[in-house]
Design an enzyme around this catalytic site. Structure first.
Site, short mmCIF file in Angstrom:
data_model
loop_
_atom_site.label_atom_id
_atom_site.label_comp_id
_atom_site.label_asym_id
_atom_site.label_seq_id
_atom_site.Cartn_x
_atom_site.Cartn_y
_atom_site.Cartn_z
N SER A 137 7.49 9.15 -9.19
CA SER A 137 8.26 9.02 -7.95
C SER A 137 7.71 7.91 -7.07
O SER A 137 8.45 7.05 -6.59
CB SER A 137 8.24 10.36 -7.19
OG SER A 137 8.91 10.25 -5.95
N LYS A 169 9.46 3.46 -7.06
CA LYS A 169 9.93 2.75 -5.85
C LYS A 169 9.12 1.50 -5.59
O LYS A 169 9.66 0.46 -5.17
CB LYS A 169 9.85 3.70 -4.65
CG LYS A 169 10.80 4.89 -4.73
CD LYS A 169 10.87 5.67 -3.44
CE LYS A 169 9.64 6.49 -3.16
NZ LYS A 169 9.52 7.67 -4.02
N THR A 172 6.15 7.11 8.03
CA THR A 172 6.12 5.77 8.64
C THR A 172 7.49 5.35 9.15
O THR A 172 7.62 4.74 10.21
CB THR A 172 5.59 4.75 7.61
OG1 THR A 172 4.25 5.09 7.26
CG2 THR A 172 5.61 3.33 8.18
N ARG A 188 13.47 18.63 -7.20
CA ARG A 188 12.08 19.14 -7.26
C ARG A 188 11.71 19.87 -5.98
O ARG A 188 11.01 20.88 -6.00
CB ARG A 188 11.11 17.96 -7.47
CG ARG A 188 11.10 17.39 -8.88
CD ARG A 188 10.33 16.08 -8.92
NE ARG A 188 9.00 16.24 -8.40
CZ ARG A 188 8.34 15.30 -7.71
NH1 ARG A 188 8.93 14.14 -7.46
NH2 ARG A 188 7.13 15.52 -7.28
N LYS A 210 0.85 -1.19 0.00
CA LYS A 210 0.00 0.00 0.00
C LYS A 210 0.88 1.24 0.00
O LYS A 210 1.97 1.23 0.57
CB LYS A 210 -0.88 -0.02 1.26
CG LYS A 210 -1.81 1.17 1.44
CD LYS A 210 -1.29 2.36 2.21
CE LYS A 210 -0.73 2.10 3.57
NZ LYS A 210 -0.32 3.37 4.26
N HIS A 211 0.41 2.29 -0.63
CA HIS A 211 1.09 3.58 -0.51
C HIS A 211 0.07 4.65 -0.16
O HIS A 211 -1.00 4.73 -0.76
CB HIS A 211 1.79 3.99 -1.81
CG HIS A 211 2.43 5.34 -1.71
ND1 HIS A 211 3.67 5.52 -1.15
CD2 HIS A 211 1.98 6.57 -2.06
CE1 HIS A 211 3.97 6.81 -1.17
NE2 HIS A 211 2.96 7.47 -1.70
#
Length: 439
Positions: free
Chosen positions: A183, A187, A120, A168, A81-82
């Site tokens: 981005s 990952k 996190t 950025r 999950k993101h």
């Protein structure tokens, strides 16, 4: 192809071919593209955008700038999950062990705090001995033995993203949807996932405050991830108030332990966590429907299996063996505690959630510069939710600070963040919308 020619093409609004994007990202990784050229490219994308194919090519090129993990030896689906970030968002700490205890493998590569939002990785660092950035061998051992591992990005995963993001961050191009998309997904793809669920926050505590912006980002993430070959879905969830009743690092870890063990479960936090768990289980193919996923996640949480999985993960990654039984023994506590007291009676009608996050940063629980050290002990607990009834003198929250002066400053910020009115407001939805790839 020369980097300046690629920049010129995008500056003039042309569509970039995959080989042009790959060449530019290769230069970002190797250092043959200068910081000025990276900044110019980011600004060109910021103003002219990218279509789906360009964003897919950018994501894949950034993924391939470093190592790509292979979990094909695991006897189960690999999922993750993101979250786009918020205040009191400690969902990952409960979600990874819930889903792992249901039979999935969750190699969760997480980030540190950014601006007013908590990270996190900073929360996991509040656990003494926990190795939040292990080598690949220990990472694989933790995932294989416990089903999940919550760690930080290693130097070998998507290194192009690290450089591009740093530039950025200081050139006013962070908010570009294609660049955010590449981005995040580069990952996750480098982590070797088979499926991914995205938690896109919307509201006054989110980076995307407006519904249309959150929806645009969610659609971009879903379409690009799907185009890159990843099974994906997204939930848009509310961030007009802190998700947990705690905001900070050690205090959010304690909140997560209380959630897993059943001592305390904030209602909105439970709604979002279980909704994401159900989505992940369905996406991973472990259940046939969202309803079945919700039932299985709820049963796993209630049985204590998720708490046991979290405990094993902490131990394998170097933390105390009895952490989940005795978190108070290990989590650092702030020297000063003061209550934030309501000055009038009524109902909590609104919370300036971003200000709550900034109060935590001001206490030392976040960073104003990349090299700032975080104090894990500071934060805010017992945050009342929207709709709570209060009388004058009732506590709206409890500040945990290093000094009385820090506590007073944070208390003033928290008090001004709370709006008290005569009528109880209607409850906001915790989960607002589900987004799937088109077709």
């Amino acid at each position: 192809m020369l980097p300046q020619e690629i920049i010129r093409h995008k500056r003039d609004g042309h569509r970039l071919a995959p080989h042009e994007i790959a060449a530019f990202i290769d230069g970002v990784t190797s250092g043959t593209v200068t910081d000025g050229q990276v900044a110019a490219f980011a600004m060109a994308v910021f103003f002219n955008g990218m279509n789906r194919d360009e964003a897919v090519a950018m994501t894949l090129a950034m993924r391939d700038s470093g190592d790509v993990l292979d979990w094909s030896d695991l006897p189960g689906p690999v999922t993750d999950k993101h979250s786009t970030g918020g205040v009191g968002d400690n969902v990952s700490l409960m979600l990874a062990p819930i889903v792992a205890a249901c039979g999935a493998y969750v190699p969760m590569i997480s980030g540190r705090g950014l601006g007013h939002t908590g990270g996190t990785l900073d929360k996991m660092d509040a656990i003494p001995g926990y190795i939040s950035q292990p080598d690949i061998t220990l990472f694989r051992k933790a995932v294989l033995e416990t089903g999940c591992a919550i760690i930080g990005q290693t130097a070998d995963l998507a290194p192009a993203d690290r450089r591009l993001y740093a530039i950025r961050d200081v050139t006013g191009t962070v908010e570009s949807v294609p660049l955010i998309t590449a981005s995040i997904l580069s990952k996750k793809l480098a982590a070797g996932l088979q499926s991914l669920v995205l938690d896109v926050k919307v509201g006054n505590g989110a980076f995307m405050e407006k519904s249309r912006d959150a929806t645009a980002l969610a659609n971009s993430l879903v379409e690009v991830a799907s185009g890159a070959g990843l099974k994906v879905s997204a939930l848009i969830t509310g961030m007009n108030e802190p998700l947990a009743s705690a905001a900070g690092n050690a205090v959010e870890v304690r909140n997560a332990v209380d959630f897993l063990t059943g001592r305390l479960r904030d209602r909105r936090l439970e709604d979002v966590t279980l909704a994401l768990a159900a989505e992940m289980l369905q996406s991973a193919g472990l259940v046939s429907s969202n309803q079945d996923g919700m039932r299985r996640a709820t049963e796993t949480l209630a049985s204590g299996r998720a708490a046991a999985t979290f405990a094993r993960m902490v131990t394998v990654l170097g933390g105390p063996a009895d952490f989940i039984e005795k978190p108070e023994k290990y989590l650092s506590e702030a020297a000063t505690e003061i209550a934030v007291k309501a000055t009038s009676e009524g109902f909590v009608t609104g919370i300036a959630t971003r200000d709550i996050g900034l109060a935590v940063v001001g206490l030392g629980g976040g960073r104003t510069r990349p090299d700032d050290r975080i104090d894990p002990s500071v934060g805010i607990t017992r945050l009342l939710p929207i709709g709570a009834e209060v009388r004058a003198g009732d506590a709206l929250a409890l500040i945990h600070a290093r000094s009385p002066s820090d506590a007073e400053t944070a208390a003033a910020t928290v008090l001004s963040a709370y709006a008290i009115g005569a009528s109880k407001p209607a409850a906001d939805k915790s989960v607002i919308r589900r987004i799937l790839p088109r077709g």
